[in-house]
Scaffold this active site. Structure first.
Site, PDB file in Angstrom:
ATOM      1  CE1 TYR A  18      -3.929  -2.196   0.678  1.00 53.66           C
ATOM      2  CE2 TYR A  18      -2.483  -3.279   2.264  1.00 53.66           C
ATOM      3  CZ  TYR A  18      -3.644  -3.266   1.510  1.00 53.66           C
ATOM      4  OH  TYR A  18      -4.524  -4.310   1.583  1.00 53.66           O
ATOM      5  CG  HIS A  23      -6.507   5.363   1.541  1.00 54.34           C
ATOM      6  ND1 HIS A  23      -7.237   6.525   1.724  1.00 54.34           N
ATOM      7  CD2 HIS A  23      -7.253   4.385   2.126  1.00 54.34           C
ATOM      8  CE1 HIS A  23      -8.348   6.254   2.375  1.00 54.34           C
ATOM      9  NE2 HIS A  23      -8.384   4.977   2.635  1.00 54.34           N
ATOM     10  CE1 TYR A  76      -4.170  -3.601   5.542  1.00 53.25           C
ATOM     11  CE2 TYR A  76      -4.318  -4.877   7.579  1.00 53.25           C
ATOM     12  CZ  TYR A  76      -3.848  -4.732   6.279  1.00 53.25           C
ATOM     13  OH  TYR A  76      -3.058  -5.713   5.730  1.00 53.25           O
ATOM     14  CG  ASN A  78     -11.095  -0.272   8.345  1.00 52.05           C
ATOM     15  OD1 ASN A  78     -10.062  -0.680   8.882  1.00 52.05           O
ATOM     16  ND2 ASN A  78     -11.952  -1.084   7.759  1.00 52.05           N
ATOM     17  CG  ASP A 103      -6.473   9.681   1.428  1.00 54.52           C
ATOM     18  OD1 ASP A 103      -6.327   9.408   2.639  1.00 54.52           O
ATOM     19  OD2 ASP A 103      -7.337   9.135   0.722  1.00 54.52           O
ATOM     20  CG  ASN A 124     -14.019   4.134   5.930  1.00 53.60           C
ATOM     21  OD1 ASN A 124     -15.103   4.666   6.167  1.00 53.60           O
ATOM     22  ND2 ASN A 124     -13.863   3.247   4.975  1.00 53.60           N
TER      23      ASN A 124
END
Length: 201
Positions: A18, A23, A76, A78, A103, A124
């Site tokens: 990622y 993000h 993560y 969220n 972001d 989130n």
């Protein structure tokens, strides 16, 4: 002036898969701030995060800038709220000295906006942070990644790497966002908004 630190959090998802995603631009900004200050991230003993302590910027008059805790959650996106809340408690930081760098699809790529409080805009990471802190009244440094093209879902857009064209300008965007964080903690929200909330020539 109180020496209670600022908590500056870069949002993103963990792991190399990622790292280059839109993000994760908040974590890119935190990496640059750590590089500028010579700080190194290490695992926090009480929170799911890596942290680095530093002095950020220079105060008017030339004194070293305020103490900051630079933090990247290792959860993560969220579930970012738990680490942020744990760090705020550990360092005795009130919500009005928490800065979330993240972001933002609602503003164009290469644009930065700052605010305190307000809605989460479907983000989130912010939504979970608001729930964990029990308030919306923390600072946000919003790094524009633009709307998804065509009918692409927002989730797919933010979980993709920046385009080739965007990558050429990405270092400037990250640099500007790091400057915005510095200005926010040294001179305040209005000074930072005054510099960054203007149309580009």
């Amino acid at each position: 002036m109180s020496d209670r630190p600022w908590l500056v959090v870069g949002l993103g998802n963990p792991g190399p898969k990622y790292a280059g995603n839109r993000h994760n631009v908040g974590q890119m900004v935190l990496d640059l701030l750590a590089e500028r200050t010579g700080a190194r991230f290490s695992k926090h003993p009480r929170a799911q995060a890596v942290v680095a302590e530093a002095r950020l910027g220079v105060l008017p008059g030339g004194a070293p800038g305020p103490r900051v805790i630079l933090a990247k959650p290792t959860t993560y996106m969220n579930t970012s709220g738990g680490p942020v809340s744990a760090l705020a408690k550990y360092y005795d930081v009130d919500a009005d000295q928490v800065v979330m760098v993240h972001d933002e699809v609602d503003i164009p790529f290469d644009t930065i906006k700052l605010k305190i409080g307000g809605g989460e805009g479907g983000h989130n990471g912010l939504r979970d942070t608001t729930k964990a802190l029990g308030t919306k009244d923390y600072y946000r440094v919003r790094v524009g990644v633009g709307r998804p093209p065509g009918r692409m879902e927002t989730a797919d857009h933010v979980l993709k790497d920046f385009s080739g064209t965007e990558k050429k300008d990405l270092p400037i965007l990250v640099d500007d966002a790091a400057d915005a964080v510095e200005l926010l903690v040294t001179e305040g929200l209005l000074a930072a908004q005054g510099k960054y909330h203007v149309a580009k020539a």
